[in-house]
Scaffold this motif. Structure first.
Motif, PDB file in Angstrom:
ATOM      1  N   GLU A   1       0.644  -0.874  -0.009  1.00 31.58           N
ATOM      2  CA  GLU A   1       0.193   0.066  -0.014  1.00 31.58           C
ATOM      3  C   GLU A   1       0.656   1.352  -0.132  1.00 31.58           C
ATOM      4  O   GLU A   1       0.569   2.724   0.010  1.00 31.58           O
ATOM      5  CB  GLU A   1      -0.819   0.055   1.432  1.00 31.58           C
ATOM      6  N   ASN A   2       2.379   1.159   0.203  1.00 27.71           N
ATOM      7  CA  ASN A   2       2.812   2.104   0.262  1.00 27.71           C
ATOM      8  C   ASN A   2       4.571   2.193  -0.102  1.00 27.71           C
ATOM      9  O   ASN A   2       5.666   1.946  -0.235  1.00 27.71           O
ATOM     10  CB  ASN A   2       3.217   2.292   1.875  1.00 27.71           C
ATOM     11  N   ARG A   3       4.343   2.372  -2.558  1.00 19.89           N
ATOM     12  CA  ARG A   3       5.306   2.128  -3.042  1.00 19.89           C
ATOM     13  C   ARG A   3       5.534   3.625  -3.885  1.00 19.89           C
ATOM     14  O   ARG A   3       4.314   2.892  -4.389  1.00 19.89           O
ATOM     15  CB  ARG A   3       4.790   0.497  -3.399  1.00 19.89           C
ATOM     16  N   TYR A   4       6.355   3.514  -3.792  1.00 11.66           N
ATOM     17  CA  TYR A   4       7.041   4.577  -5.233  1.00 11.66           C
ATOM     18  C   TYR A   4       8.105   4.755  -5.471  1.00 11.66           C
ATOM     19  O   TYR A   4       8.653   3.664  -5.287  1.00 11.66           O
ATOM     20  CB  TYR A   4       7.069   6.077  -4.152  1.00 11.66           C
ATOM     21  N   ILE A   5       8.201   4.938  -6.555  1.00 12.13           N
ATOM     22  CA  ILE A   5       9.465   4.597  -8.157  1.00 12.13           C
ATOM     23  C   ILE A   5      10.546   5.981  -8.059  1.00 12.13           C
ATOM     24  O   ILE A   5       9.256   6.617  -8.382  1.00 12.13           O
ATOM     25  CB  ILE A   5       8.869   4.207  -9.670  1.00 12.13           C
ATOM     26  N   VAL A   6      11.416   5.509  -7.593  1.00 10.46           N
ATOM     27  CA  VAL A   6      12.386   6.986  -7.633  1.00 10.46           C
ATOM     28  C   VAL A   6      12.376   7.530  -9.589  1.00 10.46           C
ATOM     29  O   VAL A   6      13.361   6.216 -10.125  1.00 10.46           O
ATOM     30  CB  VAL A   6      13.622   6.584  -7.206  1.00 10.46           C
ATOM     31  N   LYS A   7      12.150   8.671  -9.532  1.00 11.75           N
ATOM     32  CA  LYS A   7      11.682   8.989 -10.836  1.00 11.75           C
ATOM     33  C   LYS A   7      13.549  10.243 -11.699  1.00 11.75           C
ATOM     34  O   LYS A   7      13.768   9.626 -12.918  1.00 11.75           O
ATOM     35  CB  LYS A   7      10.796   9.680 -11.661  1.00 11.75           C
ATOM     36  N   GLN A   8      13.879  10.219 -10.385  1.00  5.14           N
ATOM     37  CA  GLN A   8      14.249  11.787 -10.533  1.00  5.14           C
ATOM     38  C   GLN A   8      15.438  11.961  -9.132  1.00  5.14           C
ATOM     39  O   GLN A   8      15.129  12.150  -8.046  1.00  5.14           O
ATOM     40  CB  GLN A   8      14.283  13.180 -11.066  1.00  5.14           C
ATOM     41  N   ILE A   9      17.063  12.269  -9.531  1.00  2.00           N
ATOM     42  CA  ILE A   9      17.343  12.602  -8.103  1.00  2.00           C
ATOM     43  C   ILE A   9      19.045  13.614  -8.438  1.00  2.00           C
ATOM     44  O   ILE A   9      19.141  13.826  -9.463  1.00  2.00           O
ATOM     45  CB  ILE A   9      17.921  11.430  -7.497  1.00  2.00           C
ATOM     46  N   ASP A  10      18.787  14.725  -7.482  1.00  2.00           N
ATOM     47  CA  ASP A  10      19.284  15.948  -7.903  1.00  2.00           C
ATOM     48  C   ASP A  10      20.282  16.225  -6.386  1.00  2.00           C
ATOM     49  O   ASP A  10      19.328  16.983  -5.549  1.00  2.00           O
ATOM     50  CB  ASP A  10      18.758  16.751  -8.730  1.00  2.00           C
ATOM     51  N   PHE A  11      21.024  15.731  -6.773  1.00  2.00           N
ATOM     52  CA  PHE A  11      22.191  16.691  -5.226  1.00  2.00           C
ATOM     53  C   PHE A  11      22.386  17.496  -5.215  1.00  2.00           C
ATOM     54  O   PHE A  11      23.403  18.071  -6.299  1.00  2.00           O
ATOM     55  CB  PHE A  11      23.156  14.799  -5.225  1.00  2.00           C
ATOM     56  N   THR A  12      22.097  18.344  -4.119  1.00  2.00           N
ATOM     57  CA  THR A  12      22.611  20.329  -4.198  1.00  2.00           C
ATOM     58  C   THR A  12      23.820  20.125  -3.677  1.00  2.00           C
ATOM     59  O   THR A  12      24.119  21.337  -3.431  1.00  2.00           O
ATOM     60  CB  THR A  12      21.127  20.751  -3.361  1.00  2.00           C
ATOM     61  N   GLY A  13      24.504  18.734  -3.058  1.00  2.00           N
ATOM     62  CA  GLY A  13      25.329  19.856  -2.133  1.00  2.00           C
ATOM     63  C   GLY A  13      25.260  19.984  -0.291  1.00  2.00           C
ATOM     64  O   GLY A  13      25.755  19.102   0.469  1.00  2.00           O
ATOM     65  N   GLU A  14      23.812  19.750  -0.286  1.00  2.00           N
ATOM     66  CA  GLU A  14      23.379  19.408   1.238  1.00  2.00           C
ATOM     67  C   GLU A  14      22.509  18.699   1.423  1.00  2.00           C
ATOM     68  O   GLU A  14      22.469  18.405   2.069  1.00  2.00           O
ATOM     69  CB  GLU A  14      22.997  20.895   1.725  1.00  2.00           C
ATOM     70  N   ASN A  15      21.247  18.519   0.679  1.00  2.00           N
ATOM     71  CA  ASN A  15      20.667  17.976   0.381  1.00  2.00           C
ATOM     72  C   ASN A  15      19.974  17.098  -0.755  1.00  2.00           C
ATOM     73  O   ASN A  15      21.058  17.696  -1.730  1.00  2.00           O
ATOM     74  CB  ASN A  15      19.219  18.671   0.256  1.00  2.00           C
ATOM     75  N   THR A  16      19.455  16.263  -0.634  1.00  4.59           N
ATOM     76  CA  THR A  16      19.156  14.958  -1.733  1.00  4.59           C
ATOM     77  C   THR A  16      17.493  15.611  -2.314  1.00  4.59           C
ATOM     78  O   THR A  16      16.397  15.387  -1.484  1.00  4.59           O
ATOM     79  CB  THR A  16      19.205  14.183  -1.932  1.00  4.59           C
TER      80      THR A  16
END
Length: 351
Positions: free
Chosen positions: A295-310
């Motif tokens: 019931e709780n499933r998501y697919i990762v589509k994009q990742i951007d690392f900003t240096g402090e956060n993702t």
């Protein structure tokens, strides 16, 4: 470290119901607030919301149509009263610093100390030059200085007379990021050691939170909300306040049995009638990663690392909706990973 401000004493500055129409446009709309000794108030908002206009009215460069202004509880501006700028104990630092090009650094700072004798003037100038690391530049002209050095000269000129009120109009916007952070820290250190009450205009929410003891958020000539960082983050008065300080995922739904349903579960609603349509804003930092379930499933589509956060964009397994989240540091998730989400309800806001 922020200074402890005494909000029980009389304010240094009190602005009461200020309105100003220029042409057919309402520039300021019933603006009221108080500023206290030693306080730094960040005046935050988008371009054109009235921030600079408010500074100009306080300093006396422009005149409001309605309302009153008090400094140390003495009225300086009203319908039939307007103390001129040069007679107000107010210093103003413009965005472009407005240094006199034909004067040296020493002479620029001395310009605001006309009421001091020669000995007092030299002592004050030498002290402020030393405090701001400018003593070696005293005989130089503005065009011989870097942007950061010019900004420090402007600060020195504004603070040397020990003004009751110091107004700063986006003073760091022309500096690159690394220099801006260094000058900002240097500036706030100088301000914390003074008794001046300060208004800092900025359009950068992070700068507003770092610099100010309180933040006054403006929109369309009005102050939408004024308070501490915590108050604006955890107790926003409307969706504009929420979206100013973070990216949000927005949903429109209806109240049913004192609850609202979202893709991330149900949340309790207080003081909203049954069946009423509400807007739900969930900050991107509200989400925590967890193991996926049916019931709780998501697919990762994009990742951007900003240096402090993702920053991560996801889609639910059963729809094409996009969910945007931000997690601290460098996340270990990869494109096409399957993950679950939990939500910190402190960052869920319903209007």
């Amino acid at each position: 470290m922020k200074k402890i401000v005494n909000y029980l004493c009389e304010p240094r500055l009190r602005v009461s119901s200020i309105s100003w129409v220029n042409g057919n446009k309402k520039i300021l709309d019933n603006v009221s607030f108080s500023l206290y000794p030693g306080e730094v108030l960040s005046l935050l908002g988008d371009s054109g919301c009235g921030k600079t206009s408010l500074l100009r009215v306080i300093s006396g460069l422009d005149k409001q149509d309605m309302g009153e202004i008090y400094i140390n509880e003495e009225r300086i501006s009203a319908a039939r009263l307007n103390i001129p700028p040069e007679s107000r104990p107010v210093s103003l630092i413009f965005q472009d610093y407005a240094l006199f090009p034909h004067m040296t650094v020493y002479e620029n700072i001395a310009y605001g100390l006309k009421d001091f004798d020669r000995h007092q003037k030299k002592l004050k100038i030498d002290k402020v030059l030393t405090d701001l690391g400018l003593i070696q530049y005293s005989d130089k002209y503005p065009h011989e200085l870097s942007g950061g050095e010019q900004q420090r000269v402007a600060l020195a000129r504004a603070t040397a007379p020990e003004p009751v009120i110091l107004l700063m109009d986006e003073p760091f916007s022309g500096l690159d990021r690394s220099l801006r952070e260094h000058i900002r820290e240097e500036t706030i250190s100088v301000l914390r050691n003074s008794e001046s009450a300060v208004i800092l205009v900025t359009h950068d929410p992070e700068e507003a939170m770092l610099m100010g003891d309180r933040i006054a958020l403006m929109k369309d000539g009005k102050i939408i909300q004024i308070g501490s960082n915590d108050e604006l983050i955890f107790n926003p008065v409307n969706d504009y306040t929420v979206s100013t300080f973070s990216n949000v995922n927005t949903y429109v739904t209806r109240v049913k049995s004192k609850k609202i349903k979202t893709p991330f579960g149900e949340f309790d609603v207080i003081n909203v009638d049954e069946g009423y349509e509400v807007k739900v804003l969930i900050r991107d930092q509200a989400f925590n990663l967890t193991a996926p379930s049916k019931e709780n499933r998501y697919i990762v589509k994009q990742i951007d690392f900003t240096g402090e956060n993702t920053r991560i964009q996801l889609t639910p397994i059963d729809s094409f909706d996009v969910v945007k989240i931000t997690v601290p540091g460098l996340s270990s998730v990869k494109i096409d990973d399957s993950i679950g989400l939990t939500v910190d309800e402190r960052f869920v806001h319903i209007f």
